[in-house]
Enzyme design. Structure first.
Site, PDB file in Angstrom:
ATOM      1  N   ASP A  76      53.009 -20.710  24.920  1.00  0.00           N
ATOM      2  CA  ASP A  76      52.292 -19.433  25.095  1.00  0.00           C
ATOM      3  C   ASP A  76      52.668 -18.439  26.144  1.00  0.00           C
ATOM      4  OD1 ASP A  76      51.621 -21.253  27.184  1.00  0.00           O
ATOM      5  OD2 ASP A  76      50.096 -22.121  26.228  1.00  0.00           O
ATOM      6  N   ASP A 125      51.672 -16.877  29.682  1.00  0.00           N
ATOM      7  CA  ASP A 125      50.429 -16.551  30.939  1.00  0.00           C
ATOM      8  C   ASP A 125      50.835 -15.410  31.621  1.00  0.00           C
ATOM      9  OD1 ASP A 125      49.349 -18.956  30.120  1.00  0.00           O
ATOM     10  OD2 ASP A 125      50.463 -20.198  31.248  1.00  0.00           O
ATOM     11  N   ASP A 155      53.326 -25.784  41.267  1.00  0.00           N
ATOM     12  CA  ASP A 155      53.805 -27.052  41.592  1.00  0.00           C
ATOM     13  C   ASP A 155      55.268 -27.065  41.670  1.00  0.00           C
ATOM     14  OD1 ASP A 155      54.065 -26.326  38.847  1.00  0.00           O
ATOM     15  OD2 ASP A 155      52.800 -27.703  38.122  1.00  0.00           O
TER      16      ASP A 155
END
Length: 449
Positions: A67, A69, A146
């Site tokens: 996907d 983002d 992260d």
């Protein structure tokens, strides 16, 4: 209050590196048309717009992203005004989902540094982030991500890749590195330890040494995560085609025992001097099926994860005098009740697992009508595949598995023959009847003619 990773590495922010189109391999032809529509529309409305995260990482690897983002300086309400086909979701962090039929482009607003706690930000006593609706700039947003390889931004304005944390160098070196202090980042969200393992396996990267050390120390923190969230993570870990490697790495870092404590305990106990191999074989089969484009059902794999604890407990109950079938039912209930405290299992999943387990003792009955009733069970195929798995790893008689293979492929007449009592038993039974009749005849009083 969060001590932002940004505070620990402030000087590095001045070393932001911008890779021009000629310095990377990302092409707009590789990007979803709908993602491009969102990027260009936000830019047209005067907002900054970037692709970010796993899609940029995968594009650099030459892979097709799952996907796309988008991140922007527009807040969620502004995004909703730009796109009529937009819905706002999320409580921990508000997101905009722009719908194009079945494809959804997720749009997030730049997250703030979180240097001051307010009503939009909430942490628990362990330092875990529970809610985070603090918005900021791209320079602040990067420090809230992260791993360095997930913090690369593709700028639609000039087709460059923006790197604040050395993500391109780590990408090239094949290294998974936390942004900021690993211990602090894992305390913020212990699930990052599972993500580190998943990305390392999926990408073929290695974990940074500081990251490795922190995972060894911080693995128990994972127990503070809601079991429902850990169930979702388990599906990502084991249904991605790298289940066996993931299992081995999770055990190495002490994470698996938090997810499946009963299974970890059972694996430490050898059976007749041999390690328990059913789970290993199930993971191998799962990876092979995914590689071949076949489906893998979550309940079957989870049934394999918990089979050894169920079997061990059932045997203990049978040693105390319980009937085999009841012992397995009770063992299944107890094991599942304990497991859901660590990793939640939806009811439809746990019910399907129980059906597979409860079917195993029934495969021993091969005479009369029981086989035909069992083969009509809605989950017979899963139960039969589980029997084959047990036979392959020494947990069931190979002859039994071969019998059921022949039985389900036989026609009705052959199946009837296969389930008849042995001929010797039939002869003995009929012989007893003849003897009985003969004795009765001999014992009748004789009449004089």
């Amino acid at each position: 209050m969060i001590n932002s990773a940004k505070n620990d590495a402030e000087p590095i922010s001045a070393q932001v590196k911008i890779y021009s189109r000629a310095e990377h391999n990302i092409s707009r032809s590789q990007i979803s048309e709908n993602a491009l529509k969102v990027l260009y529309r936000l830019q047209k409305e005067g907002f900054d717009a970037y692709l970010v995260g796993g899609c940029v990482r995968d594009l650099l690897l030459g892979r097709e992203p799952k996907d796309f983002d988008v991140v922007t300086n527009a807040d969620p309400d502004q995004v909703r005004k730009v796109f009529r086909n937009c819905r706002l979701i999320g409580r921990r962090f508000r997101l905009a989902h722009v719908h194009f039929g079945r494809e959804i482009i997720e749009v997030a607003t730049f997250r703030g540094a979180g240097e001051e706690q307010n009503d939009n930000q909430l942490l628990n006593k362990e330092g875990r982030l529970l809610r985070d609706n603090v918005y900021g700039t791209i320079e602040e947003d990067v420090w809230r991500r992260d791993f360095t390889v997930n913090a690369l931004y593709y700028n639609i304005k000039d087709f460059s890749v923006v790197d604040y944390v050395g993500g391109m160098a780590d990408h090239k070196a094949g290294t998974i590195r936390l942004i900021g202090d690993p211990d602090m980042r894992f305390r913020e969200d212990p699930v990052r330890m599972l993500r580190a393992v998943r990305f390392a396996i999926k990408l073929g990267f290695r974990l940074d040494l500081d990251c490795e050390k922190s995972i060894h120390n911080d693995a128990p923190l994972l127990a503070s995560i809601p079991s429902a969230r850990l169930y979702d993570e388990v599906l990502k870990l084991f249904l991605s085609g790298y289940a066996l490697q993931t299992f081995e790495m999770l055990r190495h870092y002490g994470l698996f025992q938090v997810l499946f404590p009963a299974t970890e305990n059972s694996l430490e106990i050898e059976e007749d001097g041999f390690p328990r191999l059913l789970l290993i074989k199930a993971l191998e089969n799962s990876d092979n099926r995914i590689a071949e484009g076949k489906t893998v059902t979550a309940y079957f794999l989870l049934a394999a994860f918990l089979w050894e604890p169920v079997q061990m407990l059932a045997k203990a109950k049978m040693a105390q005098g319980e009937v085999e079938y009841i012992a397995y039912q009770d063992a299944a209930s107890e094991v599942i009740a304990r497991q859901i405290k660590s990793t939640a299992l939806p009811r439809h999943i746990s019910m399907a697992m129980r059906e597979v387990w409860n079917m195993q003792p029934k495969f021993n009955a091969r005479i009369g009508s029981k086989p035909s009733r069992l083969i009509g069970h809605p989950r017979f195929r899963a139960g039969y595949d589980f029997l084959l798995l047990r036979a392959e790893t020494g947990g069931a008689d190979q002859e039994l598995a071969e019998w059921w293979t022949r039985y389900q492929n036989a026609d009705e007449n052959e199946q009837r023959k296969m389930t008849q009592p042995p001929r010797r038993a039939q002869n003995n039974k009929s012989g007893r009847k003849r003897n009985y009749r003969g004795k009765a005849k001999d014992s009748a009083p004789k009449t004089e003619s």
